[in-house]
Design a protein around this motif. Structure first.
Motif, PDB file in Angstrom:
ATOM      1  N   ALA A 195       0.830  -1.198   0.000  1.00  0.00           N
ATOM      2  CA  ALA A 195       0.000   0.000   0.000  1.00  0.00           C
ATOM      3  C   ALA A 195       0.874   1.261   0.000  1.00  0.00           C
ATOM      4  CB  ALA A 195      -0.935   0.000   1.207  1.00  0.00           C
ATOM      5  N   ALA A 196       1.944   1.238   0.762  1.00  0.00           N
ATOM      6  CA  ALA A 196       2.850   2.391   0.810  1.00  0.00           C
ATOM      7  C   ALA A 196       3.493   2.621  -0.553  1.00  0.00           C
ATOM      8  CB  ALA A 196       3.918   2.182   1.880  1.00  0.00           C
ATOM      9  N   ARG A 197       3.930   1.546  -1.200  1.00  0.00           N
ATOM     10  CA  ARG A 197       4.518   1.675  -2.547  1.00  0.00           C
ATOM     11  C   ARG A 197       3.503   2.278  -3.513  1.00  0.00           C
ATOM     12  NH1 ARG A 197       6.892  -3.205  -1.058  1.00  0.00           N
ATOM     13  NH2 ARG A 197       5.268  -4.425  -2.049  1.00  0.00           N
ATOM     14  N   GLY A 198       2.247   1.878  -3.386  1.00  0.00           N
ATOM     15  CA  GLY A 198       1.191   2.408  -4.239  1.00  0.00           C
ATOM     16  C   GLY A 198       0.974   3.907  -4.040  1.00  0.00           C
ATOM     17  N   ARG A 199       1.289   4.395  -2.838  1.00  0.00           N
ATOM     18  CA  ARG A 199       1.171   5.826  -2.544  1.00  0.00           C
ATOM     19  C   ARG A 199       2.470   6.571  -2.827  1.00  0.00           C
ATOM     20  NH1 ARG A 199      -0.713   3.525   2.229  1.00  0.00           N
ATOM     21  NH2 ARG A 199       1.103   4.311   3.340  1.00  0.00           N
TER      22      ARG A 199
END
Length: 53
Positions: A36-40
């Motif tokens: 999720a962090a990578r996606g943000r």
């Protein structure tokens, strides 16, 4: 089954509720948070599940 403490919730109704998870679940939650962090466009600091939620 051994579990790890993830966080402590403080419900509006009062009291404290510990959230615990088994090793396999902690690893899965860490992987989900990292994805999720990578996606943000951010990074995920492992070991901070409750802080990143």
């Amino acid at each position: 089954m051994p579990t790890a403490h993830v966080t402590t919730l403080r419900p509006a109704a009062g009291g404290l509720q510990d959230v615990r998870a088994c090793e396999e679940c902690v690893v899965a939650m860490e992987e989900e948070q990292a994805e999720a962090a990578r996606g943000r466009g951010c990074t995920h600091e492992y070991g901070r599940l409750a802080a990143d939620a």
